[in-house]
Design a protein around this motif. Structure first.
Motif, short mmCIF file in Angstrom:
data_model
loop_
_atom_site.label_atom_id
_atom_site.label_comp_id
_atom_site.label_asym_id
_atom_site.label_seq_id
_atom_site.Cartn_x
_atom_site.Cartn_y
_atom_site.Cartn_z
N THR A 167 11.93 19.71 -4.29
CA THR A 167 11.18 19.25 -3.13
C THR A 167 10.27 20.36 -2.64
N ILE A 168 9.08 19.99 -2.18
CA ILE A 168 8.17 20.94 -1.56
C ILE A 168 7.83 20.44 -0.17
N ASP A 169 7.95 21.34 0.82
CA ASP A 169 7.56 21.05 2.19
C ASP A 169 6.21 21.71 2.48
N PHE A 170 5.36 20.98 3.20
CA PHE A 170 4.03 21.46 3.52
C PHE A 170 3.83 21.48 5.04
N THR A 171 3.15 22.49 5.52
CA THR A 171 2.73 22.55 6.91
C THR A 171 1.24 22.85 6.95
N LEU A 172 0.50 22.09 7.75
CA LEU A 172 -0.92 22.33 7.95
C LEU A 172 -1.17 22.57 9.44
N GLU A 173 -1.84 23.68 9.74
CA GLU A 173 -2.21 24.01 11.11
C GLU A 173 -3.73 23.97 11.22
N ILE A 174 -4.21 23.27 12.25
CA ILE A 174 -5.65 23.13 12.48
C ILE A 174 -5.98 23.82 13.80
N ASP A 175 -6.79 24.88 13.73
CA ASP A 175 -7.21 25.64 14.90
C ASP A 175 -8.55 25.08 15.36
N VAL A 176 -8.58 24.50 16.56
CA VAL A 176 -9.75 23.76 17.04
C VAL A 176 -10.63 24.65 17.91
N ARG A 177 -11.92 24.72 17.57
CA ARG A 177 -12.87 25.53 18.33
C ARG A 177 -13.50 24.75 19.49
N ALA A 178 -13.84 23.48 19.23
CA ALA A 178 -14.55 22.67 20.22
C ALA A 178 -14.04 21.24 20.19
N ASP A 179 -14.21 20.53 21.29
CA ASP A 179 -13.81 19.13 21.34
C ASP A 179 -14.49 18.37 20.20
N GLY A 198 -9.37 24.72 21.68
CA GLY A 198 -8.20 25.58 21.88
C GLY A 198 -6.90 25.00 21.37
N GLU A 199 -6.93 23.75 20.92
CA GLU A 199 -5.72 23.11 20.40
C GLU A 199 -5.32 23.71 19.05
N ASN A 200 -4.03 23.85 18.84
CA ASN A 200 -3.50 24.21 17.51
C ASN A 200 -2.64 23.04 17.04
N PHE A 201 -3.24 22.18 16.24
CA PHE A 201 -2.58 20.97 15.77
C PHE A 201 -1.76 21.31 14.53
N ILE A 202 -0.50 20.87 14.51
CA ILE A 202 0.41 21.15 13.39
C ILE A 202 0.94 19.84 12.85
N THR A 203 0.85 19.66 11.54
CA THR A 203 1.40 18.48 10.89
C THR A 203 2.21 18.91 9.68
N LYS A 204 3.31 18.19 9.42
CA LYS A 204 4.19 18.53 8.30
C LYS A 204 4.41 17.31 7.42
N TYR A 205 4.60 17.56 6.13
CA TYR A 205 4.87 16.48 5.20
C TYR A 205 5.66 17.03 4.02
N ARG A 206 6.15 16.12 3.16
CA ARG A 206 7.08 16.52 2.11
C ARG A 206 6.85 15.69 0.86
#
Length: 339
Positions: free
Chosen positions: A143-155, A322-330
């Motif tokens: 199994t492989i687990d993935f995490t993606l973080e999105i650093d948002v600059r502007a709306d 300024g949002e740091n959106f985090i999503t995970k999947y497998r």
């Protein structure tokens, strides 16, 4: 030959995983199953090491495996059809197919213990500041687990997607797409390619009963298809899980993700339909892609009201500066029966 950039690999008890800097794409990955079988389920494009690859768009140079798409799709000059908003390439927010990160090189972090970690900075005029991607093998399973973080600059309001692509067996119908018949779907609202045979913009209930341009219907649960074609089907209101059973080689791949982040999944049937270079009628793969998007029609169509969003299914996500959106999947692989 296409120039190979930097790559990182990890060996664990249940396999070997590799990631390339271009697009952050998952490279060839081998899983060792509990019965001792070794399987490599991910797709690698047949032209990846052929001469002339440097002339291709970044996303195509070494097309393979799995990667995140921020934003998902691409704007273009098109009017998809009745009820669909149009879009223009000239005003696109991100000119790259499947986003800046899919076409440019990521940088690897060096202090990632038990994971492969890489990140990419977006151009200064982009509403996204950058992405960070973590690929972590499960020490206890294939199994492989993935995490993606999105650093948002502007709306901004963007379509998002993940792009797992799988190798298909040569035998017709030997891989089964395991998605419940209670799920609805929709065909692409225009021809995907000159070879396309699916009726355009059709609502599918259930998702696998697809009407054809020339009349009749095709059950698309089993691939490869008998027809040389290029098609897209969007699975609507997905529960955040799906599976592929390779009955020729005896394994099953399971995908799981957060359905609040990705309420749909896009099936990409690349079934030897594209005859122009570099595809040349030889490309055989299945994409099973969790998305918050309207197909791959790009930001302008996905962020507007469209036939999918009118069904209450999000086709883009709103981000705040300024949002740091985090999503995970497998993605996990297990033994399964051979037929």
């Amino acid at each position: 030959m296409t120039k190979l950039g930097e790559a990182r690999s990890l060996v664990w008890q249940h396999g070997v995983v590799s990631v390339e800097d271009l697009g952050g794409q998952l490279g060839p990955t081998l899983f060792v199953l509990p019965d001792g079988q070794q399987v490599a389920p991910f797709h690698v494009a047949p032209w990846a090491d052929e001469p002339g690859g440097e002339e291709l768009p970044g996303i195509l140079k070494r097309l393979r495996g799995e990667w995140p798409c921020v934003p998902f799709g691409a704007d273009a000059d098109r009017a998809p059809g009745d009820g669909w908003p149009g879009s223009q390439a000239a005003t696109t927010l991100d000119p790259f197919p499947h986003g800046f990160s899919s076409n440019n090189s990521w940088r690897f972090e060096t202090d990632a213990d038990g994971s492969i970690v890489l990140s990419i900075d977006y151009p200064e005029d982009h509403p996204i500041r950058g992405l960070r991607r973590t690929v972590t093998p499960d020490p206890n399973s294939a199994t492989i687990d993935f995490t993606l973080e999105i650093d948002v600059r502007a709306d901004c309001t963007l379509p998002l997607g993940l792009h797992p692509s799988f190798r298909l067996p040569a035998k017709l119908g030997a891989m089964r797409i395991e998605v419940g018949s209670n799920v609805a779907g929709m065909t692409f609202p225009a021809p995907v390619d000159a070879s396309s045979i699916f009726s355009q913009g059709a609502l599918l209930e259930p998702w696998h009963h697809v009407p054809l341009v020339g009349g009749g219907q095709l059950d698309v649960r089993q691939v490869p298809l008998a027809h040389a074609t290029e098609e897209l089907v969007q699975l609507l209101d997905m529960p955040g899980r799906a599976a592929l059973w390779n009955s020729a080689e005896g394994y099953r791949v399971r995908l799981s993700w957060n359905p609040e982040h990705y309420p749909s999944a896009l099936l990409w049937f690349s079934n030897r339909g594209r005859t122009f270079a570099p595809w040349n009628g030889r490309h055989l793969a299945l994409g099973l892609e969790p998305i918050c998007a309207a197909f791959d029609l790009g930001q302008q169509v996905s962020a507007a009201e469209n036939p999918i969003s009118r069904r209450g299914i999000a086709t883009a996500r709103s981000f705040r500066a300024g949002e740091n959106f985090i999503t995970k999947y497998r993605i996990e692989v297990e033994p399964a029966d051979v037929l």
